[in-house]
Scaffold this motif. Structure first.
Motif, PDB file in Angstrom:
ATOM      1  N   ASN A 185       0.820  -1.213   0.000  1.00  0.00           N
ATOM      2  CA  ASN A 185       0.000   0.000   0.000  1.00  0.00           C
ATOM      3  C   ASN A 185       0.853   1.261   0.000  1.00  0.00           C
ATOM      4  O   ASN A 185       0.379   2.340   0.298  1.00  0.00           O
ATOM      5  CB  ASN A 185      -0.972   0.005   1.184  1.00  0.00           C
ATOM      6  CG  ASN A 185      -0.261   0.164   2.518  1.00  0.00           C
ATOM      7  OD1 ASN A 185       0.945  -0.009   2.619  1.00  0.00           O
ATOM      8  ND2 ASN A 185      -1.009   0.483   3.547  1.00  0.00           N
ATOM      9  N   SER A 186       2.129   1.126  -0.367  1.00  0.00           N
ATOM     10  CA  SER A 186       3.044   2.275  -0.431  1.00  0.00           C
ATOM     11  C   SER A 186       3.376   2.610  -1.879  1.00  0.00           C
ATOM     12  O   SER A 186       3.482   1.726  -2.734  1.00  0.00           O
ATOM     13  CB  SER A 186       4.338   1.977   0.319  1.00  0.00           C
ATOM     14  OG  SER A 186       4.087   1.786   1.683  1.00  0.00           O
ATOM     15  N   THR A 229      15.773   3.820  -2.326  1.00  0.00           N
ATOM     16  CA  THR A 229      14.326   3.696  -2.470  1.00  0.00           C
ATOM     17  C   THR A 229      13.651   4.413  -1.313  1.00  0.00           C
ATOM     18  O   THR A 229      14.026   4.216  -0.160  1.00  0.00           O
ATOM     19  CB  THR A 229      13.920   2.217  -2.497  1.00  0.00           C
ATOM     20  OG1 THR A 229      14.612   1.575  -3.564  1.00  0.00           O
ATOM     21  CG2 THR A 229      12.434   2.067  -2.685  1.00  0.00           C
ATOM     22  N   THR A 230      12.659   5.238  -1.632  1.00  0.00           N
ATOM     23  CA  THR A 230      11.938   6.005  -0.628  1.00  0.00           C
ATOM     24  C   THR A 230      10.439   5.862  -0.866  1.00  0.00           C
ATOM     25  O   THR A 230       9.969   6.074  -1.982  1.00  0.00           O
ATOM     26  CB  THR A 230      12.315   7.498  -0.712  1.00  0.00           C
ATOM     27  OG1 THR A 230      13.724   7.630  -0.629  1.00  0.00           O
ATOM     28  CG2 THR A 230      11.663   8.285   0.393  1.00  0.00           C
ATOM     29  N   ALA A 231       9.699   5.524   0.195  1.00  0.00           N
ATOM     30  CA  ALA A 231       8.236   5.507   0.115  1.00  0.00           C
ATOM     31  C   ALA A 231       7.750   6.946   0.263  1.00  0.00           C
ATOM     32  O   ALA A 231       7.991   7.584   1.277  1.00  0.00           O
ATOM     33  CB  ALA A 231       7.646   4.627   1.199  1.00  0.00           C
ATOM     34  N   ILE A 232       7.092   7.466  -0.769  1.00  0.00           N
ATOM     35  CA  ILE A 232       6.661   8.871  -0.718  1.00  0.00           C
ATOM     36  C   ILE A 232       5.178   9.017  -0.404  1.00  0.00           C
ATOM     37  O   ILE A 232       4.711  10.131  -0.199  1.00  0.00           O
ATOM     38  CB  ILE A 232       7.011   9.619  -2.020  1.00  0.00           C
ATOM     39  CG1 ILE A 232       6.383   8.963  -3.228  1.00  0.00           C
ATOM     40  CG2 ILE A 232       8.505   9.735  -2.179  1.00  0.00           C
ATOM     41  CD1 ILE A 232       6.578   9.744  -4.513  1.00  0.00           C
ATOM     42  N   ALA A 233       4.431   7.907  -0.338  1.00  0.00           N
ATOM     43  CA  ALA A 233       3.019   7.971   0.035  1.00  0.00           C
ATOM     44  C   ALA A 233       2.580   6.612   0.562  1.00  0.00           C
ATOM     45  O   ALA A 233       3.130   5.575   0.179  1.00  0.00           O
ATOM     46  CB  ALA A 233       2.160   8.371  -1.151  1.00  0.00           C
ATOM     47  N   ASN A 281      -4.078   1.704  -5.695  1.00  0.00           N
ATOM     48  CA  ASN A 281      -3.866   1.396  -7.106  1.00  0.00           C
ATOM     49  C   ASN A 281      -2.982   2.459  -7.747  1.00  0.00           C
ATOM     50  O   ASN A 281      -3.134   3.643  -7.486  1.00  0.00           O
ATOM     51  CB  ASN A 281      -5.215   1.339  -7.832  1.00  0.00           C
ATOM     52  CG  ASN A 281      -5.095   0.837  -9.243  1.00  0.00           C
ATOM     53  OD1 ASN A 281      -4.124   0.198  -9.598  1.00  0.00           O
ATOM     54  ND2 ASN A 281      -6.079   1.122 -10.062  1.00  0.00           N
ATOM     55  N   PHE A 282      -2.041   2.010  -8.584  1.00  0.00           N
ATOM     56  CA  PHE A 282      -1.198   2.905  -9.375  1.00  0.00           C
ATOM     57  C   PHE A 282      -1.230   2.410 -10.806  1.00  0.00           C
ATOM     58  O   PHE A 282      -0.943   1.241 -11.072  1.00  0.00           O
ATOM     59  CB  PHE A 282       0.234   2.911  -8.841  1.00  0.00           C
ATOM     60  CG  PHE A 282       1.211   3.631  -9.734  1.00  0.00           C
ATOM     61  CD1 PHE A 282       1.068   4.979 -10.005  1.00  0.00           C
ATOM     62  CD2 PHE A 282       2.277   2.961 -10.307  1.00  0.00           C
ATOM     63  CE1 PHE A 282       1.961   5.644 -10.817  1.00  0.00           C
ATOM     64  CE2 PHE A 282       3.181   3.612 -11.115  1.00  0.00           C
ATOM     65  CZ  PHE A 282       3.029   4.956 -11.375  1.00  0.00           C
ATOM     66  N   THR A 283      -1.605   3.281 -11.728  1.00  0.00           N
ATOM     67  CA  THR A 283      -1.707   2.898 -13.130  1.00  0.00           C
ATOM     68  C   THR A 283      -0.990   3.921 -13.990  1.00  0.00           C
ATOM     69  O   THR A 283      -1.231   5.119 -13.861  1.00  0.00           O
ATOM     70  CB  THR A 283      -3.182   2.829 -13.575  1.00  0.00           C
ATOM     71  OG1 THR A 283      -3.873   1.953 -12.689  1.00  0.00           O
ATOM     72  CG2 THR A 283      -3.303   2.324 -14.990  1.00  0.00           C
ATOM     73  N   VAL A 284      -0.103   3.429 -14.857  1.00  0.00           N
ATOM     74  CA  VAL A 284       0.571   4.289 -15.823  1.00  0.00           C
ATOM     75  C   VAL A 284       0.011   3.960 -17.196  1.00  0.00           C
ATOM     76  O   VAL A 284      -0.029   2.806 -17.595  1.00  0.00           O
ATOM     77  CB  VAL A 284       2.099   4.063 -15.818  1.00  0.00           C
ATOM     78  CG1 VAL A 284       2.769   4.969 -16.817  1.00  0.00           C
ATOM     79  CG2 VAL A 284       2.669   4.277 -14.449  1.00  0.00           C
TER      80      VAL A 284
END
Length: 193
Positions: A121-122, A135-139, A144-147
């Motif tokens: 969920n990051s 590597t950094t978790a920014i949120a 869901n992440f879609t490109v």
């Protein structure tokens, strides 16, 4: 002469005592209910602020790196950008120069690879400079992440859905989430030079 001494005692009756206890209980119950409602409201506002901050941070990072990118690629829903090296190994800014086609070039043409993807969920930003990757978790709370691989030579389009942090609702069910969209042109891409 006979003196009468008054033997009166001041006291409350049982009815008066029950009325005062009942009124006090109602006042205490309303104070407790008000404090619980206030605590829920503060929790909801804190969740909203955190979610909005995460959403803005993700949009800022993706837009900034896309504007600086020389190229972009999408594989397995991972957005990978190639960005010029703006800083030397000592951390000092590299002076830009112009190419033969009047494009801006930094340093000796070396590049940095930046990847965006979802782990659990990051939402993660991974920066690779040579053999080193950070590597950094920014949120967090990303569902869901879609490109969308449109024309990756000139623009990048992506959407990120965030799960709600505060899901207490008196209605039929929780909110599905908030989706933010980012459509950014690649300023330094070959199509723009």
């Amino acid at each position: 002469m006979k003196l009468f001494v008054k033997n009166s005692r001041a006291a409350t009756t049982l009815v008066e005592m029950l009325m005062s206890v009942g009124c006090g209980s109602l006042i205490l119950a309303s104070v407790v209910a008000g404090s619980v409602a206030l605590q829920r409201s503060v929790t909801a506002i804190e969740g909203y602020s955190t979610s909005e901050g995460d959403q803005l941070r993700v949009l800022d990072y993706v837009a900034m790196d896309c504007r600086r990118a020389l190229s972009a690629s999408v594989a397995n829903n991972i957005l990978t950008l190639t960005v010029p090296t703006y800083y030397d190994s000592n951390g000092y800014a590299v002076a830009p120069s112009f190419t033969s086609t009047w494009g801006i070039q930094y340093g000796t043409g070396s590049t940095v690879t930046i990847s965006y993807y979802q782990i659990g969920n990051s939402f993660v930003r991974s920066v690779t400079v040579g053999p080193t990757t950070s590597t950094t978790a920014i949120a967090t709370n990303v569902s869901n992440f879609t490109v969308t691989p449109q024309d990756l030579t000139s623009s990048v389009s992506c959407s990120i859905t965030f799960s709600p942090r505060f899901t207490y609702l008196p209605g039929p069910g929780p909110v599905a989430g908030t989706t933010v969209y980012c459509n950014t042109f690649l300023r330094n891409a070959a199509a723009r030079q």
